[in-house]
Design a protein around this motif. Structure first.
Motif, short mmCIF file in Angstrom:
data_model
loop_
_atom_site.label_atom_id
_atom_site.label_comp_id
_atom_site.label_asym_id
_atom_site.label_seq_id
_atom_site.Cartn_x
_atom_site.Cartn_y
_atom_site.Cartn_z
N ALA A 94 -12.60 2.34 -4.74
CA ALA A 94 -11.71 3.46 -4.47
C ALA A 94 -10.83 3.18 -3.26
O ALA A 94 -9.63 3.51 -3.25
CB ALA A 94 -12.51 4.74 -4.25
N GLN A 95 -11.40 2.53 -2.24
CA GLN A 95 -10.63 2.18 -1.05
C GLN A 95 -9.66 1.03 -1.35
O GLN A 95 -8.53 1.02 -0.86
CB GLN A 95 -11.56 1.79 0.10
CG GLN A 95 -10.85 1.50 1.41
CD GLN A 95 -10.11 2.71 1.96
OE1 GLN A 95 -10.53 3.84 1.73
NE2 GLN A 95 -9.02 2.48 2.66
N VAL A 96 -10.09 0.08 -2.16
CA VAL A 96 -9.20 -1.01 -2.57
C VAL A 96 -7.96 -0.44 -3.27
O VAL A 96 -6.83 -0.88 -3.03
CB VAL A 96 -9.94 -1.99 -3.50
CG1 VAL A 96 -8.95 -2.98 -4.13
CG2 VAL A 96 -11.01 -2.74 -2.73
N ALA A 97 -8.17 0.54 -4.14
CA ALA A 97 -7.04 1.16 -4.85
C ALA A 97 -6.03 1.73 -3.87
O ALA A 97 -4.81 1.51 -4.01
CB ALA A 97 -7.56 2.25 -5.79
N LEU A 98 -6.50 2.45 -2.87
CA LEU A 98 -5.59 3.05 -1.89
C LEU A 98 -4.90 1.97 -1.04
O LEU A 98 -3.73 2.10 -0.71
CB LEU A 98 -6.35 4.02 -0.99
CG LEU A 98 -6.95 5.25 -1.69
CD1 LEU A 98 -7.71 6.11 -0.69
CD2 LEU A 98 -5.86 6.07 -2.38
N GLN B 148 -8.68 5.08 -8.12
CA GLN B 148 -9.44 3.96 -8.66
C GLN B 148 -9.18 3.75 -10.15
O GLN B 148 -9.04 2.60 -10.61
CB GLN B 148 -10.93 4.19 -8.42
CG GLN B 148 -11.83 3.04 -8.88
CD GLN B 148 -13.29 3.27 -8.52
OE1 GLN B 148 -13.60 4.06 -7.62
NE2 GLN B 148 -14.19 2.60 -9.21
N SER B 149 -9.10 4.83 -10.93
CA SER B 149 -8.85 4.70 -12.37
C SER B 149 -7.47 4.11 -12.65
O SER B 149 -7.28 3.35 -13.60
CB SER B 149 -8.99 6.07 -13.05
OG SER B 149 -10.31 6.55 -12.94
N ASP C 1 0.81 -1.22 0.00
CA ASP C 1 0.00 0.00 0.00
C ASP C 1 0.85 1.26 0.00
O ASP C 1 0.31 2.37 -0.03
CB ASP C 1 -0.92 0.02 1.22
CG ASP C 1 -0.16 0.01 2.53
OD1 ASP C 1 0.95 -0.57 2.58
OD2 ASP C 1 -0.67 0.59 3.52
N GLN C 2 2.17 1.11 0.01
CA GLN C 2 3.07 2.26 0.10
C GLN C 2 3.80 2.49 -1.22
O GLN C 2 3.82 1.63 -2.09
CB GLN C 2 4.07 2.04 1.23
CG GLN C 2 3.42 1.86 2.60
CD GLN C 2 4.41 1.52 3.68
OE1 GLN C 2 5.60 1.84 3.58
NE2 GLN C 2 3.94 0.86 4.74
N SER C 3 4.39 3.67 -1.32
CA SER C 3 5.19 4.00 -2.50
C SER C 3 6.57 3.38 -2.34
O SER C 3 7.36 3.80 -1.50
CB SER C 3 5.30 5.52 -2.64
OG SER C 3 6.05 5.86 -3.77
N ARG D 72 -3.32 -8.27 -5.23
CA ARG D 72 -3.89 -7.92 -3.94
C ARG D 72 -5.25 -7.25 -4.11
O ARG D 72 -6.19 -7.52 -3.35
CB ARG D 72 -2.93 -7.00 -3.17
CG ARG D 72 -3.44 -6.57 -1.79
CD ARG D 72 -3.43 -7.70 -0.78
NE ARG D 72 -2.07 -8.11 -0.51
CZ ARG D 72 -1.25 -7.51 0.37
NH1 ARG D 72 -1.70 -6.48 1.08
NH2 ARG D 72 -0.03 -7.96 0.55
N ALA D 73 -5.33 -6.38 -5.11
CA ALA D 73 -6.61 -5.70 -5.36
C ALA D 73 -7.69 -6.69 -5.76
O ALA D 73 -8.84 -6.60 -5.30
CB ALA D 73 -6.42 -4.64 -6.46
N LYS D 74 -7.34 -7.67 -6.60
CA LYS D 74 -8.31 -8.71 -6.98
C LYS D 74 -8.81 -9.46 -5.76
O LYS D 74 -10.02 -9.71 -5.61
CB LYS D 74 -7.65 -9.71 -7.95
CG LYS D 74 -7.58 -9.26 -9.39
CD LYS D 74 -6.81 -10.27 -10.23
CE LYS D 74 -7.40 -11.67 -10.12
NZ LYS D 74 -6.62 -12.66 -10.89
#
Length: 285
Positions: A251-255, A262-263, A196-198, A238-240
């Motif tokens: 949108a929360q999954v993306a973050l 999200q896009s 979840d981090q850069s 992980r998003a899947k």
């Protein structure tokens, strides 16, 4: 090939990309004379498009030339001068911070305290130009790659700049074609724990106990793909999983998985898996 703000219009920029050590701008320069102030950063300008007649004074030199597509000017930190073009033109301006050059010097086995650039004008260097156009393509992309890709380009640029100034790589004999099992495990776990981090190449190099230049080929040899592609693939996986097993909004999954929004997630999910987030959610509802 730098300029005051009133002499140029910014067409593209990396400012909102979160890059470290490197900035890129694609600029439209108006005809006439522009002053180049001495700055704390190194600057590289690459002429893009039709030839212009150019005149510059910099580093005690007075140069008149035809500036052609791909011609490169390197202006080290602290150096000032002026450039004058007989017609409007377009350049890619790359700004390199001294700390990135110092890191590149370490990769080359050189003393970072003694690193410096010499001014060069109308330089032709196919490898330097190739890296620069790859950077231009990245700031053109509406959906950016993972930041590890920008790190890779920045380091490649800095190393090539030093090499073009006569500083060659030493002491970088291969330590093997792949990472050790322990290094692979530590890297995989670190990426999963910080998905979840850069993430940056420097972060991963520290985890593996390697220099960035050693990490990149060994990582590819071990994981079968470059670092930035592996990180993107793990973010998508992980998003899947979250879309399939939770009621978390996309949108929360993306973050939660390190995407900018999200896009951004949807773009890479479709590109890597062929499915959109909504398709995955419907299949498992």
């Amino acid at each position: 090939m730098d300029q005051l703000s009133n002499a140029a219009a910014t067409l593209l920029s990396s400012r909102d990309r979160g890059w470290r050590g490197l900035d890129a701008e694609f600029l439209h320069i108006r005809a006439g004379r522009t002053h180049v102030p001495g700055l704390q950063t190194h600057r590289l300008g690459i002429h893009f498009g039709p030839t212009v007649n150019a005149h510059c004074q910099c580093d005690g030199r007075d140069l008149r030339r035809q500036q052609k597509h791909g011609d490169i000017d390197i202006v080290p930190a602290g150096l000032e001068g002026w450039w004058e073009d007989d017609r409007d033109c377009t350049i890619l301006r790359l700004t390199i911070r001294p700390e990135l050059l110092e890191t590149a010097a370490r990769e080359l086995g050189q003393d970072p305290e003694g690193v410096s650039l010499t001014p060069q004008f109308q330089l032709r260097d196919a490898r330097l130009e190739s890296i620069a156009w790859a950077i231009k393509a990245e700031i053109e992309a509406t959906v950016p790659s993972d930041r590890t890709y920008a790190d890779t380009l920045g380091m490649a640029l800095a190393i090539r700049l030093l090499e073009s100034n006569g500083q060659r790589r030493i002491g970088t004999a291969a330590t093997g074609s792949t990472l050790t099992s322990r290094q692979q495990r530590r890297l995989a776990e670190f990426i999963e724990d910080h998905i979840d981090q850069s993430l940056s190449l420097a972060d991963l190099a520290i985890v593996a106990g390697l220099s960035v230049s050693h990490l990149k080929p060994l990582f590819h040899g071990s994981f079968g793909m470059p670092v930035h592609k592996y990180v993107l693939a793990r973010r998508v996986e992980r998003a899947k999983l979250l879309l399939m097993t939770t009621d978390m909004p996309p949108a929360q999954v993306a973050l939660e998985t390190g995407f900018a929004h999200q896009s951004h997630m949807a773009h890479w999910m479709r590109r890597i898996t062929g499915f959109t987030p909504s398709m995955i959610t419907r299949m498992h509802s």
